[in-house]
Design an enzyme around this catalytic site. Structure first.
Site, PDB file in Angstrom:
ATOM      1  N   ALA A  66       0.841  -1.187  -0.124  1.00  0.00           N
ATOM      2  CA  ALA A  66       0.001   0.076   0.045  1.00  0.00           C
ATOM      3  C   ALA A  66       0.949   1.296  -0.201  1.00  0.00           C
ATOM      4  O   ALA A  66       1.866   1.005   0.434  1.00  0.00           O
ATOM      5  CB  ALA A  66      -0.983  -0.256   1.217  1.00  0.00           C
ATOM      6  N   GLY A 110       0.627  -4.953   0.952  1.00  0.00           N
ATOM      7  CA  GLY A 110      -0.682  -5.092   0.256  1.00  0.00           C
ATOM      8  C   GLY A 110      -0.376  -5.627  -1.176  1.00  0.00           C
ATOM      9  O   GLY A 110      -1.454  -6.459  -1.845  1.00  0.00           O
ATOM     10  N   GLU A 113      -0.768  -9.503  -0.537  1.00  0.00           N
ATOM     11  CA  GLU A 113      -2.056  -9.641  -0.218  1.00  0.00           C
ATOM     12  C   GLU A 113      -2.770  -9.725  -1.659  1.00  0.00           C
ATOM     13  O   GLU A 113      -3.808 -10.608  -1.699  1.00  0.00           O
ATOM     14  CB  GLU A 113      -2.629  -8.735   0.889  1.00  0.00           C
ATOM     15  CG  GLU A 113      -2.042  -8.932   2.251  1.00  0.00           C
ATOM     16  CD  GLU A 113      -2.414  -7.688   2.912  1.00  0.00           C
ATOM     17  OE1 GLU A 113      -2.300  -6.460   2.673  1.00  0.00           O
ATOM     18  OE2 GLU A 113      -2.835  -8.072   4.193  1.00  0.00           O
ATOM     19  N   GLU A 133       4.910  -5.139   7.160  1.00  0.00           N
ATOM     20  CA  GLU A 133       4.010  -4.149   7.781  1.00  0.00           C
ATOM     21  C   GLU A 133       4.639  -3.814   9.217  1.00  0.00           C
ATOM     22  O   GLU A 133       4.484  -2.783   9.635  1.00  0.00           O
ATOM     23  CB  GLU A 133       2.631  -4.350   7.835  1.00  0.00           C
ATOM     24  CG  GLU A 133       1.876  -4.458   6.593  1.00  0.00           C
ATOM     25  CD  GLU A 133       1.931  -5.672   5.535  1.00  0.00           C
ATOM     26  OE1 GLU A 133       2.842  -6.405   5.813  1.00  0.00           O
ATOM     27  OE2 GLU A 133       0.772  -5.571   4.513  1.00  0.00           O
TER      28      GLU A 133
HETATM   29  N1  DAK Z   1       4.507   3.120  -0.771  1.00  0.00           N
HETATM   30  C1  DAK Z   1       4.843   4.194  -1.506  1.00  0.00           C
HETATM   31  N2  DAK Z   1       6.134   4.460  -2.484  1.00  0.00           N
HETATM   32  C2  DAK Z   1       6.930   3.414  -2.333  1.00  0.00           C
HETATM   33  C3  DAK Z   1       6.480   2.045  -1.690  1.00  0.00           C
HETATM   34  C4  DAK Z   1       5.441   2.048  -0.971  1.00  0.00           C
HETATM   35  N3  DAK Z   1       4.968   0.816  -0.435  1.00  0.00           N
HETATM   36  N4  DAK Z   1       7.517   1.150  -1.801  1.00  0.00           N
HETATM   37  C5  DAK Z   1       8.566   1.919  -2.738  1.00  0.00           C
HETATM   38  N5  DAK Z   1       8.113   3.263  -2.853  1.00  0.00           N
HETATM   39  C6  DAK Z   1       8.849   3.954  -3.728  1.00  0.00           C
HETATM   40  C7  DAK Z   1      10.014   4.598  -2.960  1.00  0.00           C
HETATM   41  O1  DAK Z   1       9.602   5.687  -2.012  1.00  0.00           O
HETATM   42  C8  DAK Z   1      10.788   5.411  -4.045  1.00  0.00           C
HETATM   43  O2  DAK Z   1      10.195   6.535  -4.459  1.00  0.00           O
HETATM   44  P1  DAK Z   1      11.377   7.678  -4.743  1.00  0.00           P
HETATM   45  O3  DAK Z   1      12.328   8.169  -3.427  1.00  0.00           O
HETATM   46  O4  DAK Z   1      12.235   7.168  -5.786  1.00  0.00           O
HETATM   47  O5  DAK Z   1      10.502   8.941  -5.186  1.00  0.00           O
HETATM   48  C9  DAK Z   1      10.552   4.340  -5.305  1.00  0.00           C
HETATM   49  O6  DAK Z   1       9.262   3.454  -4.856  1.00  0.00           O
HETATM   50  C10 DAK Z   1      11.769   3.170  -5.407  1.00  0.00           C
HETATM   51  O7  DAK Z   1      12.091   2.649  -3.984  1.00  0.00           O
HETATM   52  P2  DAK Z   1      13.436   2.499  -3.418  1.00  0.00           P
HETATM   53  O8  DAK Z   1      14.393   3.491  -3.917  1.00  0.00           O
HETATM   54  O9  DAK Z   1      13.148   2.354  -1.953  1.00  0.00           O
HETATM   55  O10 DAK Z   1      13.780   1.136  -4.166  1.00  0.00           O
HETATM   56  P3  DAK Z   1      14.752   0.026  -3.684  1.00  0.00           P
HETATM   57  O11 DAK Z   1      15.072  -0.997  -4.605  1.00  0.00           O
HETATM   58  O12 DAK Z   1      16.004   0.477  -2.910  1.00  0.00           O
HETATM   59  O13 DAK Z   1      13.864  -1.053  -2.382  1.00  0.00           O
HETATM   60  C11 DAK Z   1      11.792  -1.877  -1.576  1.00  0.00           C
HETATM   61  C12 DAK Z   1      12.647  -1.549  -2.813  1.00  0.00           C
HETATM   62  C13 DAK Z   1      10.474  -2.522  -2.214  1.00  0.00           C
HETATM   63  C14 DAK Z   1      12.692  -2.912  -0.913  1.00  0.00           C
HETATM   64  C15 DAK Z   1      11.549  -0.715  -0.921  1.00  0.00           C
HETATM   65  O14 DAK Z   1      11.048   0.577  -1.656  1.00  0.00           O
HETATM   66  C16 DAK Z   1      10.493  -0.734   0.316  1.00  0.00           C
HETATM   67  O15 DAK Z   1      10.954  -1.290   1.324  1.00  0.00           O
HETATM   68  N6  DAK Z   1       9.467  -0.263   0.122  1.00  0.00           N
HETATM   69  C17 DAK Z   1       8.345  -0.445   1.241  1.00  0.00           C
HETATM   70  C18 DAK Z   1       7.870  -1.828   1.383  1.00  0.00           C
HETATM   71  C19 DAK Z   1       6.717  -2.082   2.440  1.00  0.00           C
HETATM   72  O16 DAK Z   1       7.075  -1.658   3.667  1.00  0.00           O
HETATM   73  N7  DAK Z   1       5.772  -2.339   1.892  1.00  0.00           N
HETATM   74  C20 DAK Z   1       4.296  -2.542   2.898  1.00  0.00           C
HETATM   75  C21 DAK Z   1       3.714  -1.240   2.815  1.00  0.00           C
HETATM   76  S1  DAK Z   1       2.524  -1.336   4.158  1.00  0.00           S
HETATM   77  C22 DAK Z   1      -5.337  -1.838   4.934  1.00  0.00           C
HETATM   78  C23 DAK Z   1      -4.824  -2.862   3.842  1.00  0.00           C
HETATM   79  C24 DAK Z   1      -3.599  -3.056   3.338  1.00  0.00           C
HETATM   80  C25 DAK Z   1      -2.581  -2.241   3.959  1.00  0.00           C
HETATM   81  C26 DAK Z   1      -2.664  -1.593   4.831  1.00  0.00           C
HETATM   82  C27 DAK Z   1      -4.066  -1.086   5.411  1.00  0.00           C
HETATM   83  N8  DAK Z   1      -6.180  -1.485   5.309  1.00  0.00           N
HETATM   84  C28 DAK Z   1      -7.396  -2.377   4.555  1.00  0.00           C
HETATM   85  C29 DAK Z   1      -6.770  -0.627   6.443  1.00  0.00           C
HETATM   86  C30 DAK Z   1      -1.182  -2.343   3.277  1.00  0.00           C
HETATM   87  C31 DAK Z   1       0.020  -2.191   4.049  1.00  0.00           C
HETATM   88  C32 DAK Z   1       1.160  -2.188   3.335  1.00  0.00           C
HETATM   89  O17 DAK Z   1       1.378  -2.868   2.176  1.00  0.00           O
END
Ligand code: DAK
Length: 238
Positions: A66, A110, A113, A133
């Site tokens: 997400a 997400g 998921e 998460e």
């Molecule tokens: N959201 C927004 N932007 C993201 C992103 C994300 N989840 N993941 C990556 N990006 C963006 C980065 O900010 C970066 O943007 P710029 O800085 O270039 O503007 C660009 O994508 C490239 O990312 P990186 O530079 O970080 O690339 P790397 O290869 O170094 O790393 C990575 C890739 C995937 C390991 C890293 O980006 C990372 O750790 N990303 C976050 C992964 C994460 O934590 N995902 C889980 C998010 S929480 C709900 C339902 C569902 C959810 C919540 C509530 N309800 C029903 C209430 C779900 C929650 C989630 O998914």
């Protein structure tokens, strides 16, 4: 309908393909993307020329979760009262034709998921699955905490979610999270082969079968068998 965050196409083999298309954000899932995805799947579901659907992303990311930026300022009320994200995800769950996730790169949070909501997952050898998460102080809330423990052994599901560690394609295959692990270059070819084999089958029987399995999975066995008996009887009219 025209879309900004996804691309759609219909393959000659009766397969509808949705490509998530926010490459700069690694296909992070926001409200607009989820709304467009739901609308496209609904369109495919209603189109008799389509027998099976595929959701895929870019080489680097199926979806990295997400959209963290969009979520950062959300309060309890924003998430719960407005049914954040889940509202649109219900459409995917209600799609009656088979859906295959073709995963290359990151399928995190997400994104993982979303892949699990599909009927099948084909993983490229560069795929990384995870529910990170917990590292953000939340936990999987798009069905992950429930689906993972039904899909994997409970201890493996807990390990993934409590640590936020990633699985590669071979590990995901060994655990039973994905159907197939293939070389990255063959991901779409292999996925389309499977989709075409499914799309040629009876659309009526497939819908009843999917219905019978999805609902039956939530029932005790005697009720599930009765439900199956009703469903199979109906197929004889087709
Ligand atoms: N959201 C927004 N932007 C993201 C992103 C994300 N989840 N993941 C990556 N990006 C963006 C980065 O900010 C970066 O943007 P710029 O800085 O270039 O503007 C660009 O994508 C490239 O990312 P990186 O530079 O970080 O690339 P790397 O290869 O170094 O790393 C990575 C890739 C995937 C390991 C890293 O980006 C990372 O750790 N990303 C976050 C992964 C994460 O934590 N995902 C889980 C998010 S929480 C709900 C339902 C569902 C959810 C919540 C509530 N309800 C029903 C209430 C779900 C929650 C989630 O998914």
């Amino acid at each position: 309908m025209t879309y900004e965050m996804i691309q759609t196409r219909i393959d000659a083999d009766k397969v509808g393909v949705v490509t998530l298309n926010r490459p700069k954000q690694l296909n992070a899932l926001n409200e607009q993307l989820m709304t467009e995805l739901g609308a496209a799947l609904k369109e495919f579901d209603d189109n008799p020329a389509i027998g099976c659907m595929v959701i895929t992303g870019s080489e680097k990311a199926f979806a990295a979760g997400a959209d963290i930026g969009a979520m950062a300022t959300y309060s309890f009320a924003d998430v719960y009262v407005h049914d954040y994200i889940t509202r649109n995800w219900e459409i995917i769950r209600s799609v009656r034709k088979p859906v295959i996730a073709a995963v290359s790169g990151f399928a995190l949070g997400g994104g993982c998921e979303l892949a699990m909501m599909c009927d099948f997952i084909i993983a490229a050898d560069n795929a990384k699955f995870g529910q990170p998460e917990i590292k953000l102080g939340i936990f999987p809330g798009g069905g992950g905490s429930q689906r993972l423990m039904r899909q994997l052994p409970m201890c493996q599901a807990k390990l993934l979610m409590f640590t936020g560690d990633f699985l590669n394609a071979e590990e995901a295959l060994a655990m039973g999270l994905v159907n197939q692990a293939v070389p990255r270059a063959q991901l779409l070819e292999e996925t389309m082969k499977l989709a075409a084999r499914i799309a040629e089958k009876s659309p009526v029987a497939l819908k009843f079968l999917k219905n019978s399995m999805l609902h039956g999975a939530d029932m005790p066995l005697p009720a599930a068998l009765a439900h199956e008996a009703a469903m199979i009887s109906l197929v004889f009219d087709s």
